[in-house]
Design a protein around this motif. Structure first.
Motif, PDB file in Angstrom:
ATOM      1  N   LEU A 101     -34.230 -13.479  38.259  1.00 49.28           N
ATOM      2  CA  LEU A 101     -33.053 -12.653  38.537  1.00 49.28           C
ATOM      3  C   LEU A 101     -33.267 -11.797  39.783  1.00 49.28           C
ATOM      4  CD1 LEU A 101     -30.387 -11.145  37.835  1.00 49.28           C
ATOM      5  CD2 LEU A 101     -31.727  -9.731  36.256  1.00 49.28           C
ATOM      6  N   LEU A 102     -34.380 -11.067  39.832  1.00 47.85           N
ATOM      7  CA  LEU A 102     -34.630 -10.205  40.984  1.00 47.85           C
ATOM      8  C   LEU A 102     -34.890 -11.016  42.239  1.00 47.85           C
ATOM      9  CD1 LEU A 102     -36.758  -7.336  39.412  1.00 47.85           C
ATOM     10  CD2 LEU A 102     -34.376  -7.271  40.127  1.00 47.85           C
ATOM     11  N   ASN A 103     -35.520 -12.160  42.082  1.00 48.18           N
ATOM     12  CA  ASN A 103     -35.740 -13.024  43.232  1.00 48.18           C
ATOM     13  C   ASN A 103     -34.393 -13.425  43.843  1.00 48.18           C
ATOM     14  OD1 ASN A 103     -38.226 -14.033  44.449  1.00 48.18           O
ATOM     15  ND2 ASN A 103     -37.270 -16.041  44.256  1.00 48.18           N
ATOM     16  N   PHE A 104     -33.435 -13.764  42.989  1.00 48.93           N
ATOM     17  CA  PHE A 104     -32.095 -14.140  43.467  1.00 48.93           C
ATOM     18  C   PHE A 104     -31.424 -12.954  44.162  1.00 48.93           C
ATOM     19  CE2 PHE A 104     -27.493 -14.202  42.654  1.00 48.93           C
ATOM     20  CZ  PHE A 104     -27.148 -15.381  43.310  1.00 48.93           C
ATOM     21  N   ILE A 105     -31.457 -11.786  43.521  1.00 48.99           N
ATOM     22  CA  ILE A 105     -30.823 -10.599  44.108  1.00 48.99           C
ATOM     23  C   ILE A 105     -31.454 -10.270  45.458  1.00 48.99           C
ATOM     24  CG2 ILE A 105     -30.518  -8.105  43.838  1.00 48.99           C
ATOM     25  CD1 ILE A 105     -30.245  -8.594  40.818  1.00 48.99           C
ATOM     26  N   PHE A 106     -32.775 -10.281  45.514  1.00 43.52           N
ATOM     27  CA  PHE A 106     -33.472  -9.926  46.756  1.00 43.52           C
ATOM     28  C   PHE A 106     -33.205 -10.943  47.858  1.00 43.52           C
ATOM     29  CE2 PHE A 106     -37.063  -7.178  44.714  1.00 43.52           C
ATOM     30  CZ  PHE A 106     -36.096  -6.302  44.264  1.00 43.52           C
ATOM     31  N   GLU A 107     -33.202 -12.225  47.516  1.00 46.32           N
ATOM     32  CA  GLU A 107     -32.917 -13.254  48.522  1.00 46.32           C
ATOM     33  C   GLU A 107     -31.514 -13.089  49.095  1.00 46.32           C
ATOM     34  OE1 GLU A 107     -33.621 -17.043  46.716  1.00 46.32           O
ATOM     35  OE2 GLU A 107     -35.777 -17.027  47.186  1.00 46.32           O
ATOM     36  N   GLN A 108     -30.548 -12.794  48.217  1.00 44.68           N
ATOM     37  CA  GLN A 108     -29.172 -12.606  48.677  1.00 44.68           C
ATOM     38  C   GLN A 108     -29.060 -11.375  49.574  1.00 44.68           C
ATOM     39  OE1 GLN A 108     -28.097 -15.949  47.649  1.00 44.68           O
ATOM     40  NE2 GLN A 108     -26.288 -14.685  48.026  1.00 44.68           N
ATOM     41  N   PHE A 141     -24.208   2.482  49.256  1.00 45.65           N
ATOM     42  CA  PHE A 141     -23.339   2.080  48.153  1.00 45.65           C
ATOM     43  C   PHE A 141     -22.761   0.678  48.354  1.00 45.65           C
ATOM     44  CE2 PHE A 141     -23.757   6.638  48.108  1.00 45.65           C
ATOM     45  CZ  PHE A 141     -24.163   6.828  46.801  1.00 45.65           C
ATOM     46  N   ARG A 142     -22.755   0.202  49.595  1.00 44.40           N
ATOM     47  CA  ARG A 142     -22.425  -1.207  49.798  1.00 44.40           C
ATOM     48  C   ARG A 142     -23.553  -2.093  49.281  1.00 44.40           C
ATOM     49  NH1 ARG A 142     -19.028   0.976  53.978  1.00 44.40           N
ATOM     50  NH2 ARG A 142     -20.777   1.700  55.251  1.00 44.40           N
ATOM     51  N   ILE A 143     -24.803  -1.675  49.506  1.00 51.04           N
ATOM     52  CA  ILE A 143     -25.945  -2.407  48.947  1.00 51.04           C
ATOM     53  C   ILE A 143     -25.915  -2.348  47.426  1.00 51.04           C
ATOM     54  CG2 ILE A 143     -28.463  -2.309  48.656  1.00 51.04           C
ATOM     55  CD1 ILE A 143     -27.793  -3.568  51.261  1.00 51.04           C
ATOM     56  N   GLN A 144     -25.623  -1.172  46.876  1.00 51.53           N
ATOM     57  CA  GLN A 144     -25.578  -1.022  45.418  1.00 51.53           C
ATOM     58  C   GLN A 144     -24.511  -1.921  44.802  1.00 51.53           C
ATOM     59  OE1 GLN A 144     -24.455   2.864  43.222  1.00 51.53           O
ATOM     60  NE2 GLN A 144     -26.693   2.897  43.366  1.00 51.53           N
ATOM     61  N   ALA A 145     -23.344  -1.969  45.414  1.00 42.54           N
ATOM     62  CA  ALA A 145     -22.283  -2.843  44.910  1.00 42.54           C
ATOM     63  C   ALA A 145     -22.716  -4.306  44.965  1.00 42.54           C
ATOM     64  CB  ALA A 145     -21.008  -2.632  45.722  1.00 42.54           C
ATOM     65  N   ALA A 146     -23.446  -4.661  46.020  1.00 38.39           N
ATOM     66  CA  ALA A 146     -23.917  -6.046  46.147  1.00 38.39           C
ATOM     67  C   ALA A 146     -24.926  -6.380  45.048  1.00 38.39           C
ATOM     68  CB  ALA A 146     -24.542  -6.257  47.521  1.00 38.39           C
ATOM     69  N   ILE A 147     -25.796  -5.429  44.697  1.00 35.45           N
ATOM     70  CA  ILE A 147     -26.765  -5.659  43.619  1.00 35.45           C
ATOM     71  C   ILE A 147     -26.045  -6.007  42.326  1.00 35.45           C
ATOM     72  CG2 ILE A 147     -28.517  -4.571  42.156  1.00 35.45           C
ATOM     73  CD1 ILE A 147     -29.273  -2.846  44.618  1.00 35.45           C
ATOM     74  N   ARG A 170     -24.386 -10.025  38.258  1.00 34.07           N
ATOM     75  CA  ARG A 170     -23.372 -10.747  37.488  1.00 34.07           C
ATOM     76  C   ARG A 170     -23.371 -12.245  37.822  1.00 34.07           C
ATOM     77  NH1 ARG A 170     -19.502  -5.918  38.369  1.00 34.07           N
ATOM     78  NH2 ARG A 170     -19.253  -5.071  36.263  1.00 34.07           N
ATOM     79  N   SER A 171     -23.445 -12.557  39.102  1.00 35.41           N
ATOM     80  CA  SER A 171     -23.377 -13.960  39.533  1.00 35.41           C
ATOM     81  C   SER A 171     -24.514 -14.773  38.938  1.00 35.41           C
ATOM     82  CB  SER A 171     -23.422 -14.042  41.062  1.00 35.41           C
ATOM     83  OG  SER A 171     -22.319 -13.405  41.638  1.00 35.41           O
ATOM     84  N   PHE A 172     -25.727 -14.219  38.983  1.00 36.61           N
ATOM     85  CA  PHE A 172     -26.887 -14.943  38.460  1.00 36.61           C
ATOM     86  C   PHE A 172     -26.729 -15.226  36.971  1.00 36.61           C
ATOM     87  CE2 PHE A 172     -30.976 -14.944  36.304  1.00 36.61           C
ATOM     88  CZ  PHE A 172     -31.724 -15.843  37.045  1.00 36.61           C
ATOM     89  N   LEU A 173     -26.343 -14.203  36.206  1.00 39.34           N
ATOM     90  CA  LEU A 173     -26.288 -14.363  34.753  1.00 39.34           C
ATOM     91  C   LEU A 173     -25.140 -15.258  34.319  1.00 39.34           C
ATOM     92  CD1 LEU A 173     -27.230 -10.741  33.660  1.00 39.34           C
ATOM     93  CD2 LEU A 173     -28.673 -12.783  33.609  1.00 39.34           C
ATOM     94  N   ARG A 174     -24.018 -15.182  35.007  1.00 34.66           N
ATOM     95  CA  ARG A 174     -22.903 -16.062  34.647  1.00 34.66           C
ATOM     96  C   ARG A 174     -23.282 -17.530  34.810  1.00 34.66           C
ATOM     97  NH1 ARG A 174     -18.557 -12.083  37.549  1.00 34.66           N
ATOM     98  NH2 ARG A 174     -17.966 -10.894  35.684  1.00 34.66           N
ATOM     99  N   LYS A 175     -24.104 -17.825  35.797  1.00 35.97           N
ATOM    100  CA  LYS A 175     -24.550 -19.209  35.992  1.00 35.97           C
ATOM    101  C   LYS A 175     -25.526 -19.640  34.912  1.00 35.97           C
ATOM    102  CE  LYS A 175     -23.958 -19.038  41.013  1.00 35.97           C
ATOM    103  NZ  LYS A 175     -24.653 -18.963  42.324  1.00 35.97           N
TER     104      LYS A 175
END
Length: 432
Positions: free
Chosen positions: A245-252, A133-139, A144-149
């Motif tokens: 989007l997924l590339n950003f999430i996965f890299e993070q 659930f820490r991973i889920q919260a990070a996803i 949100r971070s990617f789309l806001r940018k």
């Protein structure tokens, strides 16, 4: 003299000289004749505390009891953190009053999913489950971070609706004062309204499907990561957006949670920029050629999703692909056609054997939506409040939705989607 305030474990360091107070749960306990070692864990980490055994016996400690400890930080190179806490006083904040089926420090690989869910707060203290659930919260955070940018605005929409987004099927009906209402299957209509006003919108929230599944991949209530974007020319723009989007999430995740991911998967999460796009008709041909499948007509089943990911991995090195051009008859009425062959501008993303995304280009003219409804035997009058929004300058648009629990389960190679759901709702479970 004012007593010291609580210090989180992560803020402790060897140079602290004053007395400190920590609070947390007892994670491990080892009592010797004169000395007792207590591992205390809070939301920020864990620390070894050393106490006189007589002091510990006086308070009668148990695993998983919440405690308050007053003590001093003592440098010690033998300790994992390079220091430990020398206990001056210890008190139990609340007693464990029942025999627990497992402890937070237990190896729970053999514990059944129902027991884990029935004791959910306790299971969350277990590192292997808490990390899910820490991973889920990070996803969600990275989404949100990617789309806001990218100039997307987050919207929050109602989950009580007067009709379904997909023609009124698979809806949970609720009593709404003197009439009936329903739990939302999707924020789709509201996302489109958002596009008409804000152009780029996203939402994260629960959606509800009254589908009587009892499988390892279905829920009746799940958390959806939705986005909708205006002024597009084709669904390929959406596909490229999701790659990025997924590339950003996965890299993070690879960067920030590398140690956690290693416990769940052999390799880091893949680069998604080169995930291929295959036409639905092409997928049927590949399934026939490689697996002898001739039973699929207007959709893919779970076996076909696994088989296509297998083919994609052998070709590209990544077990993922976008499938576009599903038959229009199998997609929601608002889906834009793809040419004149009966295909749609709708796509799925298959990732490591399972569909985690559905998206596509939508119809943006009222007359086209009305005709699509009539073609399905649905009276457009029942969608009047929605159709009216298309008279206010609706641009071409499209969007997608990612199932958070499915994505989490695939990232961590979990066998059952319920492992990635804090409190699952399915055909049979409605508590706790």
């Amino acid at each position: 003299m004012q007593s010291p305030s609580r210090t989180l474990v992560a803020s402790l360091h060897p140079s602290l000289r004053e007395e400190i107070i920590i609070r947390g749960w007892i994670y491990r306990l080892r009592e010797l004749a004169r000395t007792t070692f207590i591992i205390v864990r809070d939301c920020s980490g864990e620390v070894q505390c050393v106490a006189d055994s007589a002091l510990v016996r006086a308070v009668s400690l148990k695993l998983d009891e919440p405690v308050e400890i007053k003590g001093k930080v003592k440098p010690d190179t033998r300790a994992k953190a390079g220091f430990e806490v020398e206990v001056i006083e210890i008190s139990v904040l609340n007693r464990v009053t029942q025999l627990l089926p497992f402890n937070s420090c237990s190896d729970i690989t053999e514990i059944g999913i129902d027991t884990i869910l029935n004791y959910r707060p306790l299971s969350l203290r277990n590192e292997s489950i808490g990390d899910i659930f820490r991973i889920q919260a990070a996803i969600v955070h990275y989404f949100r971070s990617f789309l806001r940018k990218r100039h997307f605005t987050e919207i929050i929409t109602s989950k009580i609706v007067s009709s379904g987004t997909e023609g009124g099927t698979n809806l949970f009906e609720i009593k709404y004062f003197e009439r009936c209402a329903y739990l939302a299957q999707s924020p789709q209509f509201y996302k489109e309204h958002g596009v008409a006003g804000l152009e780029r919108v996203f939402e994260t929230g629960h959606v509800y499907r009254a589908e009587p599944h009892a499988s390892s991949r279905h829920l009746t209530e799940y958390y959806s990561l939705d986005l909708e974007i205006g002024f597009i020319e084709s669904p390929e723009e959406l596909i490229q957006l999701e790659r990025e989007l997924l590339n950003f999430i996965f890299e993070q995740l690879n960067q920030d949670y590398a140690d956690v991911l290693k416990r769940y998967r052999e390799k880091p999460l893949p680069q998604m920029q080169n995930v291929p796009t295959w036409e639905f008709a092409e997928c049927l041909e590949l399934l026939n050629r490689h697996f002898g499948r001739t039973d699929l007509v207007d959709d893919l089943d779970s076996e076909a999703e696994r088989q296509l990911c297998q083919l994609a991995e052998s070709e590209t090195g990544i077990a993922a692909l976008f499938v576009i051009g599903f038959p229009l008859t199998g997609r929601p009425f608002y889906t834009h056609p793809r040419g004149n062959s009966g295909a749609s501008q709708s796509f799925d993303l298959l990732f490591e054997g399972i569909e985690i995304t559905t998206g596509g280009q939508r119809l943006h003219r009222r007359e086209d939506l009305e005709q699509a409804l009539k073609n399905r035997g649905i009276d457009p009058v029942s969608f009047e409040t929605h159709l009216r929004m298309f008279e206010m300058g609706m641009p071409t648009h499209g969007g997608l939705a990612i199932g958070l629990e499915r994505l989490t389960a695939r990232i961590l190679h979990l066998a059952n989607i319920r492992q990635a759901t804090l409190y699952p709702r399915d055909r049979y479970r409605i508590s706790p």
